[in-house]
Motif scaffolding. Sequence first.
Motif, mmCIF file in Angstrom:
data_model
loop_
_atom_site.group_PDB
_atom_site.id
_atom_site.type_symbol
_atom_site.label_atom_id
_atom_site.label_comp_id
_atom_site.label_asym_id
_atom_site.label_seq_id
_atom_site.Cartn_x
_atom_site.Cartn_y
_atom_site.Cartn_z
ATOM 1 N N TYR A 187 -9.903 -6.931 3.202
ATOM 2 C CA TYR A 187 -9.154 -8.153 2.922
ATOM 3 C C TYR A 187 -8.140 -8.414 4.030
ATOM 4 O O TYR A 187 -8.021 -9.539 4.526
ATOM 5 C CB TYR A 187 -8.456 -8.059 1.562
ATOM 6 N N LEU A 188 -7.407 -7.376 4.436
ATOM 7 C CA LEU A 188 -6.423 -7.562 5.505
ATOM 8 C C LEU A 188 -7.086 -7.923 6.829
ATOM 9 O O LEU A 188 -6.515 -8.674 7.623
ATOM 10 C CB LEU A 188 -5.563 -6.306 5.673
ATOM 11 N N ILE A 205 -0.043 -10.416 7.816
ATOM 12 C CA ILE A 205 1.323 -10.645 8.291
ATOM 13 C C ILE A 205 2.339 -10.315 7.194
ATOM 14 O O ILE A 205 3.380 -9.694 7.460
ATOM 15 C CB ILE A 205 1.483 -12.099 8.796
ATOM 16 N N GLN A 206 2.042 -10.683 5.947
ATOM 17 C CA GLN A 206 2.943 -10.368 4.832
ATOM 18 C C GLN A 206 3.080 -8.851 4.653
ATOM 19 O O GLN A 206 4.181 -8.338 4.439
ATOM 20 C CB GLN A 206 2.433 -10.997 3.541
ATOM 21 N N TYR A 207 1.956 -8.163 4.738
ATOM 22 C CA TYR A 207 1.985 -6.706 4.577
ATOM 23 C C TYR A 207 2.752 -6.052 5.724
ATOM 24 O O TYR A 207 3.555 -5.144 5.510
ATOM 25 C CB TYR A 207 0.553 -6.169 4.487
ATOM 26 N N LEU A 224 -2.375 -5.195 13.002
ATOM 27 C CA LEU A 224 -1.430 -4.780 11.962
ATOM 28 C C LEU A 224 -0.599 -3.604 12.479
ATOM 29 O O LEU A 224 -1.153 -2.583 12.898
ATOM 30 C CB LEU A 224 -2.176 -4.367 10.688
ATOM 31 N N ALA A 225 0.715 -3.751 12.436
ATOM 32 C CA ALA A 225 1.591 -2.650 12.815
ATOM 33 C C ALA A 225 1.412 -1.504 11.821
ATOM 34 O O ALA A 225 1.092 -1.737 10.652
ATOM 35 C CB ALA A 225 3.041 -3.122 12.825
ATOM 36 N N LYS A 235 7.682 -0.144 -3.396
ATOM 37 C CA LYS A 235 7.866 -1.543 -2.987
ATOM 38 C C LYS A 235 6.566 -2.275 -2.669
ATOM 39 O O LYS A 235 6.502 -3.488 -2.816
ATOM 40 C CB LYS A 235 8.804 -1.621 -1.785
ATOM 41 N N ALA A 236 5.565 -1.564 -2.213
ATOM 42 C CA ALA A 236 4.332 -2.234 -1.787
ATOM 43 C C ALA A 236 3.240 -2.203 -2.856
ATOM 44 O O ALA A 236 2.223 -2.864 -2.711
ATOM 45 C CB ALA A 236 3.815 -1.612 -0.497
#
Length: 178
Positions: free
Chosen positions: A124-125, A133-135, A43-44, A160-161
């Motif tokens: 979960y991630l 990927i969505q996050y 995850l970036a 936004k998140a």
Amino acid sequence: MLIQEYNPNWKNDFEAIHKVLHETLSNHIIAIEHIGSTSVPHLAAKHIIDIDVIYDRNTDFEAIKTRLESIGYFHNGNQGIENREVFKRSKIVKNEVLDKITHHLYVCPNDSEELQRHILFRDYLRSDETARIQYQKLKYEIAEAINQDKKKYAALKELKAKDFIDGIIERAKIGKGY
């Protein structure tokens, strides 16, 4: 660039901080958890290691606070989130590891709702590639929208998140039988 591709060294950064914290707090805490985006492989993220120090509600928080102060932190209150205390580096007591690695340090009782949110979201991630990927895509979009401005990023991410994060946490709770 504000958001960086995943760096496997983030795990090593956490381990280095963990070692110092564990040596300082081991008699007062239950666990030290690597949370936030840097704790999720592939995850970036912003290069900031987020850490939750977990203690039993019966433990004396003041003892933990005193120990953290002895290694160069100061207590910065809960910053509006109940049962999650924020500690920052004071620059008074130097520490090669703690001063070199950018990190956020939170101290939470084991029954803290915010702690549970951190763990549920992270786990979960880690287990759902599509959600990860969505996050990541959302994080890049936010960084782009604010022109890579670090100060504006947190505020816009909160707006936004929030729905995305809350949705993930609800799915994680259902999966865990909450």
